[in-house]
Design an enzyme around this catalytic site. Structure first.
Site, short mmCIF file in Angstrom:
data_model
loop_
_atom_site.label_atom_id
_atom_site.label_comp_id
_atom_site.label_asym_id
_atom_site.label_seq_id
_atom_site.Cartn_x
_atom_site.Cartn_y
_atom_site.Cartn_z
N LYS A 143 -32.33 40.48 -15.47
CA LYS A 143 -33.72 41.11 -15.67
C LYS A 143 -34.81 39.58 -14.70
O LYS A 143 -34.42 38.36 -14.98
CB LYS A 143 -34.25 40.68 -17.53
CG LYS A 143 -33.95 42.43 -17.39
CD LYS A 143 -34.55 42.80 -18.99
CE LYS A 143 -33.62 43.52 -20.09
NZ LYS A 143 -33.81 43.11 -20.88
N HIS A 146 -38.71 35.14 -16.74
CA HIS A 146 -40.51 35.41 -16.93
C HIS A 146 -41.09 34.26 -17.76
O HIS A 146 -40.94 32.80 -17.21
CB HIS A 146 -41.10 36.58 -17.49
CG HIS A 146 -40.41 36.80 -19.11
ND1 HIS A 146 -40.99 35.76 -20.24
CD2 HIS A 146 -39.52 36.87 -19.81
CE1 HIS A 146 -40.06 35.84 -20.55
NE2 HIS A 146 -38.99 37.13 -20.81
N HIS A 149 -39.82 32.35 -20.32
CA HIS A 149 -38.69 31.36 -19.98
C HIS A 149 -39.13 29.96 -19.48
O HIS A 149 -38.79 29.14 -19.56
CB HIS A 149 -37.65 32.10 -19.04
CG HIS A 149 -37.10 33.31 -19.97
ND1 HIS A 149 -37.23 34.10 -19.60
CD2 HIS A 149 -37.12 33.14 -20.48
CE1 HIS A 149 -36.82 35.06 -19.86
NE2 HIS A 149 -36.37 34.88 -20.95
N1 ARG Z 1 -32.37 35.64 -23.81
C1 ARG Z 1 -33.26 35.46 -24.79
C2 ARG Z 1 -34.96 35.58 -24.67
O1 ARG Z 1 -34.74 35.86 -23.69
C3 ARG Z 1 -33.63 33.69 -25.35
C4 ARG Z 1 -33.13 33.09 -26.63
C5 ARG Z 1 -33.42 32.38 -27.47
N2 ARG Z 1 -31.87 32.03 -27.70
C6 ARG Z 1 -30.95 32.50 -28.83
N3 ARG Z 1 -29.93 31.34 -29.35
N4 ARG Z 1 -31.70 33.20 -29.24
O2 ARG Z 1 -36.42 36.22 -25.10
#
Ligand code: ARG
Length: 586
Positions: A143, A146, A149
């Protein structure tokens, strides 16, 4: 000449403490009012207007305990306070306040001695022996990386740098989104149409297209959906074909993400993403089952959190039998507590995930962990990034690919440089530092929970409250130092030449650098540092406008040069901690 800032540092690297004026005041007060100095220290304020001193003690805090009116206490303090060996010059009473004035020469001496003799001003050991885990960036495989991030990467990266600088043992974790039922779909889509898409050339875009297409098909055709679920199951069981595809999706995605990380200079201690926990979730389920917390609701296994004041239950196993994002996060908490013995575990994501973290931090109470770990869990949330025209979103097509965004920042920076300094050498390199620095600084310049407006003209303005402004101030100082033919030695300086208010403002700010860094870690708020750097750059500009540096009088000139040097050093250290790079010229 390029090493002017670095060259001086080699003279002596002994760590040294500056006078802690606040503590000195508290110690003397303890002897007078007979209250613990630790408590007194917390009452001491830094007045907004320096006419009211450098520190101020509000006596009303003691009125109840001492059964006296604040002005009476203030006058008693004034009478009995002995200024000897405090580094203070005088104190004044205004109403119920005692205002303390630092001896200007002592302040100058303390600051300039330390900053010229130590290799890294402000580096400390306050965090020694403490373990901090920072979970940040965490894009999702296949994905787009973005803008949210990006914020996570920048905020988490700055926090990681600052904690390390203060002596903490930091583990930065990129908790990649590399697991979940969507991979079953992606595998199915690839099986059906893989050869229609050039995944190696443009991995994220092509995989996204496949994902959208298969998702649509799933909505129409229950059988395809079933096949996708099957794929995911096979993936979990280690089926070679599915695992190989998953690994390929992951590696092409990571290669794309790495381009952004390279531009930003991001580094992680661990890349254990969600998939890492696939064999570690059963333990979570067993523990919750044993504790009686796991209940069944509409075929799913959940933890009801209504007793904890949370209306939405935490789903541990979905009705179709698969685990969830939350389950993997719970397994990660267990793993991190055991592996890193953390004092704090931070999670840097947008505020859209507030409920998720509330839920898992609450469920964590039932995992049988030492209370210390549960208390150490902290969601460091941040606001949205808005374009001047509104929210960025993939659906409306206003979402910008991050690599493109950073490259555009570099291009725009190059244009500005082209206008301002067409003869500059290393234009490419400088444009990269300025463009990327501008984006990073913008992300960190306001309180993180605020939504952020992303506006090109604002973030690249050399005169605004921006990254380029910090860099520009730094570069200007470097050229001053070059004209001055280097930096004099501290012991040859008469600090009495720095008693004017403009110099003192700069010195006070520099004195405060380490406290600023500590404040960042107390609130997990890098904007405290970015605001500070703006204040310092502005204070230096006022100093520079009011005080000519290249004057006849060598003593005056040397003192001003060394103050300039000190400012540049803090600007560079501070900006580097935020994740920016400083150009030598721009
Ligand atoms: N991959 C998730 C997202 O893009 C964020 C992860 C954050 N860290 C966690 N331990 N949940 O929204």
């Amino acid at each position: 000449m390029d090493n002017i800032l670095e060259g001086l540092d080699k003279r002596d690297r002994r760590g040294m403490e500056m006078i802690n004026f606040k503590l000195k005041i508290a110690e003397k007060l303890e002897g007078i009012v007979n209250i613990d100095k630790k408590e007194l220290e917390t009452y001491i304020e830094i007045p907004k207007d320096s006419k009211n001193g450098d520190y101020s003690f509000p006596c009303f805090k003691l009125a109840k305990e001492l059964k006296k009116a604040p002005p009476i206490i203030a006058n008693e303090i004034k009478e009995k306070f002995n200024l000897e060996k405090t580094g203070l010059e005088k104190l004044e009473v205004i109403g119920g306040f005692v205002n303390f004035f630092v001896d200007k020469k002592i302040l100058s001496e303390e600051v300039l001695k330390k900053i010229t003799l130590e290799e890294e001003y402000g580096r400390s050991k306050v965090g020694e022996g403490k373990n901090i885990v920072i979970d940040y960036s965490a894009p999702n495989i296949a994905k787009p990386f973005h803008i949210g991030h990006l914020r996570s990467t920048v905020i988490g990266g700055a926090l990681s740098n600052i904690y390390k600088f203060l002596g903490y043992n930091v583990t930065g974790i990129n908790h990649l989104g590399d697991y979940g039922t969507q991979f079953g779909k992606l595998i199915e889509g690839y099986k059906l149409w893989g050869d229609e898409y050039d995944i190696d050339k443009d991995p994220i875009n092509e995989l996204t297209k496949i994902y959208i297409r298969i998702n649509n098909l799933c909505k129409e055709d229950e059988k395809v959906l079933e096949e996708c679920r099957n794929n995911f199951k096979k993936l979990e069981e280690g089926d070679p074909y599915c695992v190989e595809l998953w690994e390929r999706f992951k590696s092409v995605s990571l290669k794309e993400f790495q381009k952004v990380y390279d531009l930003l200079g991001s580094k992680f201690e661990s890349w254990n993403g969600e998939a890492f926990y696939k064999d570690k979730m059963q333990e979570v389920i067993d523990i919750l089952e044993k504790s009686g917390k796991l209940t069944t609701s509409q075929g799913a296994k959940i933890v009801d959190l209504s007793d904890d004041g949370i209306d939405t239950p935490c789903i541990i196993i979905k009705s179709n039998g698969s685990s969830t994002y939350a389950t993997r996060d719970l397994a990660a908490i267990l793993y991190r507590a055991r592996t890193y013995d953390f004092d704090k575990a931070l999670y840097v994501t947008s505020y859209e995930q507030i409920l998720h973290f509330k839920q898992i931090f609450t469920v964590a109470k039932y995992l049988g962990l030492d209370d210390k770990y549960v208390k150490g869990l902290k969601h460091v949330s941040f606001g949205m990034v808005l374009l001047p025209t509104g929210k960025m979103s993939t659906r409306e097509g206003t979402s910008i690919k991050l690599e493109d965004l950073l490259n555009e920042a570099i291009e725009r920076a190059k244009k500005v440089i082209e206008q301002k300094n067409p003869d500059l050498e290393n234009k490419e390199e400088t444009a990269r530092k300025v463009g990327v620095g501008a984006v990073i600084f913008n992300d960190l310049s306001n309180n993180r929970v605020k939504d952020e407006i992303f506006d090109w003209d604002t973030i690249l303005n050399f005169q605004g409250e921006t990254g380029p402004y910090i860099q520009y101030t730094y570069v200007r100082i470097k050229s001053v130092l070059e004209k001055a033919n280097g930096v004099p030695h501290f012991k040859d300086i008469d600090v009495g030449n720095l008693n004017d208010n403009y110099s003192q403002e700069v010195l006070k700010l520099i004195y405060n650098f380490e406290n600023i860094l500590i404040a960042v870690t107390e609130k997990e708020e890098p904007s405290i540092l970015s605001r500070y750097l703006i204040d310092l750059a502005k204070a230096y500009s006022s100093f520079y406008n009011e005080n000519k540096i290249m004057v006849e009088d060598k003593q005056v000139k040397d003192a001003r040069v060394i103050l300039s040097y000190a400012t540049a050093k803090v600007l560079k250290e501070g900006a580097t901690l935020l994740g920016m790079e400083m150009p030598d010229r721009m």
